[in-house]
Design an enzyme around this catalytic site. Structure first.
Site, PDB file in Angstrom:
ATOM      1  N   TYR A 156       0.809  -1.216   0.000  1.00 38.86           N
ATOM      2  CA  TYR A 156       0.000   0.000   0.000  1.00 38.86           C
ATOM      3  C   TYR A 156       0.847   1.273   0.000  1.00 38.86           C
ATOM      4  CZ  TYR A 156      -4.677   1.856   0.770  1.00 38.86           C
ATOM      5  OH  TYR A 156      -5.894   2.452   0.616  1.00 38.86           O
ATOM      6  N   LYS A 222      -1.482 -12.540   6.841  1.00 37.05           N
ATOM      7  CA  LYS A 222      -1.559 -13.623   5.852  1.00 37.05           C
ATOM      8  C   LYS A 222      -0.182 -14.314   5.844  1.00 37.05           C
ATOM      9  CE  LYS A 222      -3.838 -15.607   2.526  1.00 37.05           C
ATOM     10  NZ  LYS A 222      -4.878 -16.578   2.855  1.00 37.05           N
ATOM     11  N   ASP A 275      -7.976 -14.106   5.784  1.00 35.29           N
ATOM     12  CA  ASP A 275      -9.212 -14.564   5.119  1.00 35.29           C
ATOM     13  C   ASP A 275     -10.168 -15.202   6.136  1.00 35.29           C
ATOM     14  OD1 ASP A 275      -7.091 -16.310   5.234  1.00 35.29           O
ATOM     15  OD2 ASP A 275      -7.556 -17.378   3.391  1.00 35.29           O
ATOM     16  N   ASP A 299      -7.123  -1.977   5.202  1.00 39.47           N
ATOM     17  CA  ASP A 299      -7.947  -1.237   4.246  1.00 39.47           C
ATOM     18  C   ASP A 299      -9.218  -2.028   3.941  1.00 39.47           C
ATOM     19  OD1 ASP A 299      -8.292   0.952   2.394  1.00 39.47           O
ATOM     20  OD2 ASP A 299      -7.972  -0.526   0.810  1.00 39.47           O
TER      21      ASP A 299
END
Ligand code: NAP
Length: 410
Positions: A156, A222, A275, A299
């Site tokens: 990002y 992740k 997730d 985000d």
């Protein structure tokens, strides 16, 4: 401080930062950026509410307009003039509306630039249910999380080069010397995640949990796939808890292995793969409290969590550094609604409540929240809520006026 074009107000005093603490006068000068699109609707509406709340607790905010986005371009020929960054540095606190970012080209995100240049390293976004707001959940009152999103790193941060550029070609060549094959027609983005930035973010999240009597801090990553960036985020997060907060935190593993599932007032540090975290927040909502995560996860998670309690119109946010904060809603500039006195100013107003909390004006912050809740509960709502539950449909300005009226009745 000399500004190129800005003229600071003559009234009011500056907020100072001394020995790691903000010193807030009763009449602080606070810069604001109206922003693009619906900024021109929600910001003036929010400032009215915030001025009224300040007055209610015996304070006065002296507003100081500074510029970014289209308005800045017209005045300065630059979308983010030095004047604006200097004013935030000098006055330490600012509130802003959304700024438009072109997709796939054009200039870089002004929001990202502000966060990075001023080292506003934590994006803090509380998400909780307000009675009367329609939600897709059966029990939306169970949602009460505070998202701490790292604000300066990750993919990002915008370290990227387009397909075919010299930089992309060089990197592809360099990667081939490391035995990594990347297709020649690739654009390239880089994902840095450091120990320093991770630890200061998680430190802030744990401190917040301590100060606000929260039960857990969940590291969302992740790391099963991106081991040395997101996986390291998890490891460094646990490390900072162990090294700096051992007396007040325990890990989830310890909770079950040593403490028989009873945290006994200690903050439980746990981690979830990103997730999985999305579905956990839907299916086991009440088990989550403070969440700390890298930039991109944060985000996505912020909009998702906002959706659970009624959407972007009501979700506030803040960008916090050491002794500096810029407060803004989670939503963007929604250009199709710009200037129509239509959208919901709640997110901008509640961003102001976060600003009050940061200034140490906790009673004012509570009043703002209460007045917003009273307004929505009474059925006075903007289109976004009205389309689901009906009620007395009002525009942005009228909604803010109703909030002021309720505030005055408190
Ligand atoms: P957006 O501006 O947040 O709008 C998406 C949708 O959310 C709107 O169409 C509207 O939904 C709803 N919404 C947003 N604000 C609302 C409000 N105050 N009241 C009621 N509903 C609201 O997202 P976007 O269209 O993806 O982005 C537009 C621009 O904003 C882009 O240039 C983006 O880069 C920028 N952006 C800036 C910031 C920032 O300044 N921090 C943050 C995010 C995005 P309905 O259409 O369903 O009514």
């Amino acid at each position: 401080m000399e500004f190129e074009m800005l003229k600071p107000p003559e009234e009011g005093r500056k907020i100072e930062y001394v020995d790691g603490r903000l010193i807030v006068p009763d009449n602080p000068v606070i810069p604001f950026i109206e922003g693009d699109g619906i900024g021109r609707d929600v910001v003036p509406a929010a400032l009215k509410v915030l001025s009224a709340a300040a007055e209610k607790i015996g304070k006065e905010i002296v507003w100081f307009e500074i510029y970014a986005g289209e308005k800045a371009y017209k005045l300065y020929g630059s979308y983010l003039p030095e004047d604006t960054l200097n004013a935030i540095r000098e006055y330490r606190i600012a509130i802003k509306g959304p700024l438009t970012t072109p997709v796939g080209g054009g200039y870089r995100s002004l929001n990202v630039t502000i966060r990075q240049t001023l080292d506003l390293y934590a994006c803090v976004r509380p998400v909780y249910y307000i009675e009367g707001v329609p939600s897709p959940l059966k029990n939306p009152e169970k949602v009460n999380v505070v998202i701490f999103r790292e604000n300066t790193e990750d993919v990002y941060a915008g370290i990227e080069w387009p397909r075919g550029s010299e930089e992309a070609k060089k990197l592809i060549e360099f990667l081939s010397t490391l035995g990594v094959k990347v297709r020649e027609d690739s654009g390239i983005g880089i994902k840095p995640i450091s120990e320093f930035a991770t630890k200061r973010l998680v430190r802030l999240a744990i401190r917040y949990a301590i100060e606000n009597g929260r039960k857990s801090v969940t590291l969302v990553h992740k790391g099963n796939i991106m081991k040395y960036t997101e996986g390291a985020f998890r490891d460094w997060g646990y490390e900072v808890a162990r090294e700096e907060f051992a007396d007040v935190t325990i890990t989830e593993e310890e909770l079950w292995e040593k403490y028989d599932g009873k945290a006994d007032g200690k903050i439980v540090i746990k981690d979830r793969i990103a997730d999985n975290m999305f579905q956990q927040l839907l299916t086991r909502t009440a088990e989550y409290d403070v969440l700390a995560m890298p930039n991109l996860n944060g985000d996505y998670m912020s909009d998702f969590a906002a959706g659970l309690v009624g959407g972007l119109g009501i979700a506030p946010g803040s960008n916090i550094g050491d002794g500096m904060g810029v407060f803004e809603p989670v939503h963007g500039s929604a250009p199709k609604y710009a200037g129509q006195n239509k959208v919901n100013p709640t997110a901008e107003i509640l961003s102001g409540a976060l600003m009050f909390e940061y200034l140490g004006w906790k009673d004012g912050a509570e009043m703002i929240k209460k007045a917003v809740e009273m307004t929505i509960k009474s059925g006075t709502v903007t289109y976004d809520i009205h389309r689901h539950v009906g009620g007395n449909l009002v525009g942005t300005r009228e909604f803010a006026e109703a909030v002021v009226e309720n505030l005055q009745s408190l």
